[in-house]
Scaffold this active site. Structure first.
Site, PDB file in Angstrom:
ATOM      1  N   HIS A 149      30.451  37.710  33.984  1.00 47.78           N
ATOM      2  CA  HIS A 149      30.218  36.256  34.874  1.00 47.78           C
ATOM      3  C   HIS A 149      28.831  35.631  34.766  1.00 47.78           C
ATOM      4  CE1 HIS A 149      34.436  38.454  36.662  1.00 47.78           C
ATOM      5  NE2 HIS A 149      34.041  37.088  36.627  1.00 47.78           N
ATOM      6  N   LYS A 153      26.913  34.489  40.081  1.00 47.19           N
ATOM      7  CA  LYS A 153      27.779  34.655  40.730  1.00 47.19           C
ATOM      8  C   LYS A 153      27.550  35.819  41.499  1.00 47.19           C
ATOM      9  CE  LYS A 153      32.583  37.241  40.286  1.00 47.19           C
ATOM     10  NZ  LYS A 153      32.900  36.623  41.282  1.00 47.19           N
TER      11      LYS A 153
END
Length: 259
Positions: A149, A153
């Site tokens: 990701h 995040k």
């Protein structure tokens, strides 16, 4: 008849995407947007009621569906507020602990609550398919997962990775809390057979990639889901909001219920 929508965190990455898609959907009407105090400047661009307090907004829009992709404690507080006013809420927040999930289920007994750590249709199909593949291959195949990701995040592993790992462990009648391996370093010895590795990578602006590896004698199977845009998750939340409109309390709804 159009469904009224209130978007939480409307200046965030997901919130702004959701608000834009709501405005473009003829079946939905964006009636309110909410941001935390000090961040509300510029919300008037949405042409609807703007504010910092969800509780003050809900009496203006009975039955409006709230969409929330914020943070665990914020989402829980918003769920409690919606339950008191009888408004449905759709939550896509990840990183909820087991205790927070239990609290959310308790709130869902009082008001209509929908929660999914991943609103993607593809991911939720994987949750159906992966257990079948796991059982068919048998325990001679080691299972590992890598999730990738963007560098902003906050939770790791991702909520989606944990959900996928839970379904994989369940297919072997294992408890993920006992077999999950999230970090390996040093002289750790041979890999236990009763283990599911979940490794985290963070960088750049990657929306989300999850790869499950089934590694057996003489072969390897890889199953990968790649999210190309946040709109994938945003559209899933809009679909959930339409499904939740007019629905009652009694259970914590999910994508599996909607399908």
């Amino acid at each position: 008849m159009s469904i009224s929508i209130i978007v939480m965190g409307a200046k965030g990455r997901m919130g702004s995407t959701i608000a834009g898609l709501v405005r473009a959907d003829p079946e939905l009407t964006l009636v309110g947007v909410v941001e935390r105090e000090g961040c509300e400047d510029g919300l008037d661009v949405y042409g609807c009621l703007c504010g910092t307090e969800l509780a003050a907004m809900l009496p203006e829009f009975p039955g409006a569906v709230v969409i929330d992709f914020t943070a665990p404690q914020v989402s829980l507080a918003n769920a409690r507020t919606c339950a008191r006013h009888g408004n449905p809420i759709v939550i896509g927040t990840t990183g909820l602990s087991a205790e927070e999930q239990a609290e959310l289920r308790a709130v869902a007994a009082q008001g209509p609550v929908f929660w999914s750590p991943n609103m993607s249709v593809g991911v939720n199909v994987l949750l159906k398919v992966l257990p079948e593949l796991t059982r068919a291959l048998g325990e001679s195949y080691d299972i590992e997962m890598v999730e990738l990701h963007h560098n902003q995040k906050k939770d790791a592993p991702s909520g989606t990775a944990l959900k996928l790992a839970e379904c994989l462990a369940g297919a072997r009648d294992w408890d993920l809390a006992e077999v999950g391996a999230y970090c390996r370093e040093g002289i750790i010895g041979a890999r236990p057979k009763k283990e599911i590795g979940v490794q985290t990578i963070r960088g750049g602006d990657v929306v989300g990639v999850h790869t499950v590896y089934f590694m057996g004698p003489g072969e390897r199977i890889e199953v990968t889901h790649q999210a190309h845009s946040r709109e994938n998750f945003a559209r899933g939340s809009l679909r959930a909001a339409k499904w939740m409109a007019g629905r009652g309390a009694g259970q914590l709804y999910s994508m599996q219920d909607m399908f």
